[in-house]
Scaffold this motif. Structure first.
Motif, PDB file in Angstrom:
ATOM      1  N   THR A 167       1.075  -1.068   0.019  1.00 58.95           N
ATOM      2  CA  THR A 167      -0.036  -0.062   0.068  1.00 58.95           C
ATOM      3  C   THR A 167       0.767   1.264   0.000  1.00 58.95           C
ATOM      4  O   THR A 167       2.232   1.069   0.367  1.00 58.95           O
ATOM      5  CB  THR A 167      -0.871  -0.122   1.234  1.00 58.95           C
ATOM      6  N   PHE A 169      -1.183   3.791   1.513  1.00 54.52           N
ATOM      7  CA  PHE A 169      -2.085   4.310   2.585  1.00 54.52           C
ATOM      8  C   PHE A 169      -2.776   5.433   1.932  1.00 54.52           C
ATOM      9  O   PHE A 169      -3.318   6.238   2.465  1.00 54.52           O
ATOM     10  CB  PHE A 169      -1.158   4.780   3.777  1.00 54.52           C
ATOM     11  N   ALA A 193      -0.210  -4.311   6.527  1.00 57.24           N
ATOM     12  CA  ALA A 193      -0.198  -3.233   5.469  1.00 57.24           C
ATOM     13  C   ALA A 193       1.115  -2.560   5.351  1.00 57.24           C
ATOM     14  O   ALA A 193       1.439  -1.713   6.466  1.00 57.24           O
ATOM     15  CB  ALA A 193      -1.450  -2.321   5.771  1.00 57.24           C
ATOM     16  N   MET A 209       0.073   7.418   6.907  1.00 57.93           N
ATOM     17  CA  MET A 209      -0.095   5.756   7.457  1.00 57.93           C
ATOM     18  C   MET A 209      -0.874   5.784   8.778  1.00 57.93           C
ATOM     19  O   MET A 209      -1.687   4.963   9.023  1.00 57.93           O
ATOM     20  CB  MET A 209       1.317   5.366   7.915  1.00 57.93           C
ATOM     21  N   ARG A 213      -3.989   3.300   9.549  1.00 60.18           N
ATOM     22  CA  ARG A 213      -4.132   2.492  10.607  1.00 60.18           C
ATOM     23  C   ARG A 213      -5.446   2.862  11.566  1.00 60.18           C
ATOM     24  O   ARG A 213      -6.063   1.796  12.097  1.00 60.18           O
ATOM     25  CB  ARG A 213      -2.812   2.701  11.546  1.00 60.18           C
ATOM     26  N   CYS A 216      -8.515   1.640  10.271  1.00 61.59           N
ATOM     27  CA  CYS A 216      -8.566   0.202  10.035  1.00 61.59           C
ATOM     28  C   CYS A 216      -9.023  -0.471  11.570  1.00 61.59           C
ATOM     29  O   CYS A 216      -9.857  -1.166  11.698  1.00 61.59           O
ATOM     30  CB  CYS A 216      -7.400  -0.559   9.506  1.00 61.59           C
ATOM     31  N   SER A 227       0.372  -1.581  10.270  1.00 65.11           N
ATOM     32  CA  SER A 227       0.758  -0.677   9.203  1.00 65.11           C
ATOM     33  C   SER A 227       1.926  -0.304   9.553  1.00 65.11           C
ATOM     34  O   SER A 227       2.370   0.132  10.483  1.00 65.11           O
ATOM     35  CB  SER A 227      -0.312   0.632   9.184  1.00 65.11           C
TER      36      SER A 227
END
Length: 286
Positions: A167, A169, A193, A209, A213, A216, A227
């Protein structure tokens, strides 16, 4: 209900992908569609043609042979599901005329599957084979997720415990991670991730990021999602090392559109991963 489209060519890597698809489908109420495309201009397999290539009689024989093999493959899949007492899967097959890539894309547009699962050759196939592969082309052009299963990939979805989500992000990855979690919900899976980059993350990248995070953590509380960044100037070396050290079972990523110049002069990351790894690769589309 999960809909899975599985293009089949009767090769070993195609059969391996079907096995993977059936194992995944068994975790959900699902429909699995086996698709075979037939073209009269395809190369004729060794030992099959007693008639001149592409004569009408020869084409009819090859077509009937392909139909019979598709029916046998479908019956074999039904027998396997029966032996497993799996009643969650509805199995169907489609026989279509045309070049494989175009047929797969057309059928995908018609049925809108949750994922297309395709077989690939093993790590180390030649660049010529890779660039010309149907799987690679479908990954590039499809609008739905595509899962490429290498021929040597071990089919053991009971142990789908670690997924690497590559990713940056960005916004598109929020949608991709949602689709990913929908597919892996039945498993006790940890998602890593990771953004791979050559430099130390700056403050803007760190904040992005952290935003991903936090989203999620708040949205997918029943899933373990970590992450972070991986710094390396050699992406593929770093990826291979990460996959090995972390026992990754599946690589997932978002494919972003690139302009013509970039496509001509820079091999895209999905094709590089297909070439360098024997871990299944799941590609979403931005």
């Amino acid at each position: 209900m999960i809909k899975i489209l599985v293009p089949v060519t009767f090769t070993d890597h195609s059969i391996n992908a079907l096995t993977y698809a059936l194992t995944l489908a068994g975790k959900f109420p699902s429909t699995v569609t086996l698709l075979h495309s037939f073209s009269e201009y395809e190369d004729i397999e060794e030992g099959m043609n007693a008639m001149p290539p592409n004569s009408e009689e020869d084409i009819q024989k090859r077509e009937q042979d392909a139909r019979d093999r598709l029916a046998d493959l479908c019956q074999s899949a039904i027998n396997k599901m029966t032996s497993l007492q799996d009643k969650n899967i509805e199995l169907e097959n489609r026989f279509e005329f045309g070049y494989a890539e175009e047929v797969i894309l057309k059928v995908s547009k018609d049925m809108d599957p949750d994922v297309i699962i395709m077989g690939t050759k093993s790590k180390g196939e030649t660049i010529k084979e890779l660039l010309g592969s149907v799987t690679s082309d479908v990954m590039r052009r499809a609008s739905v997720p595509v899962l490429a299963v290498p021929a040597t990939s071990t089919v053991d979805l009971e142990k789908l415990s670690r997924v690497l989500f590559i990713t940056d992000f960005g916004d598109a990855d929020y949608i991709s991670v949602h689709k990913l979690i929908r597919l892996i919900t039945p498993f006790q899976t940890r998602i890593n991730a990771v953004r791979f980059q050559a430099h130390q993350p700056d403050n803007t990248e760190i904040r992005r990021m952290e935003k991903f995070r936090d989203y999620c953590d708040a949205t997918y509380r029943n899933h373990k999602i970590k992450s972070n960044f991986e710094q390396s100037e050699q992406f593929m070396d770093s990826l291979e090392k990460y996959v090995t050290e972390n026992n990754i079972d599946l690589i997932a990523m978002t494919r972003r559109k690139r302009n013509m110049i970039a496509r001509l002069f820079t091999p895209e990351i999905t094709r590089r991963i297909l070439f360098y790894t024997d871990v299944p690769l799941l590609v979403f589309h931005a």
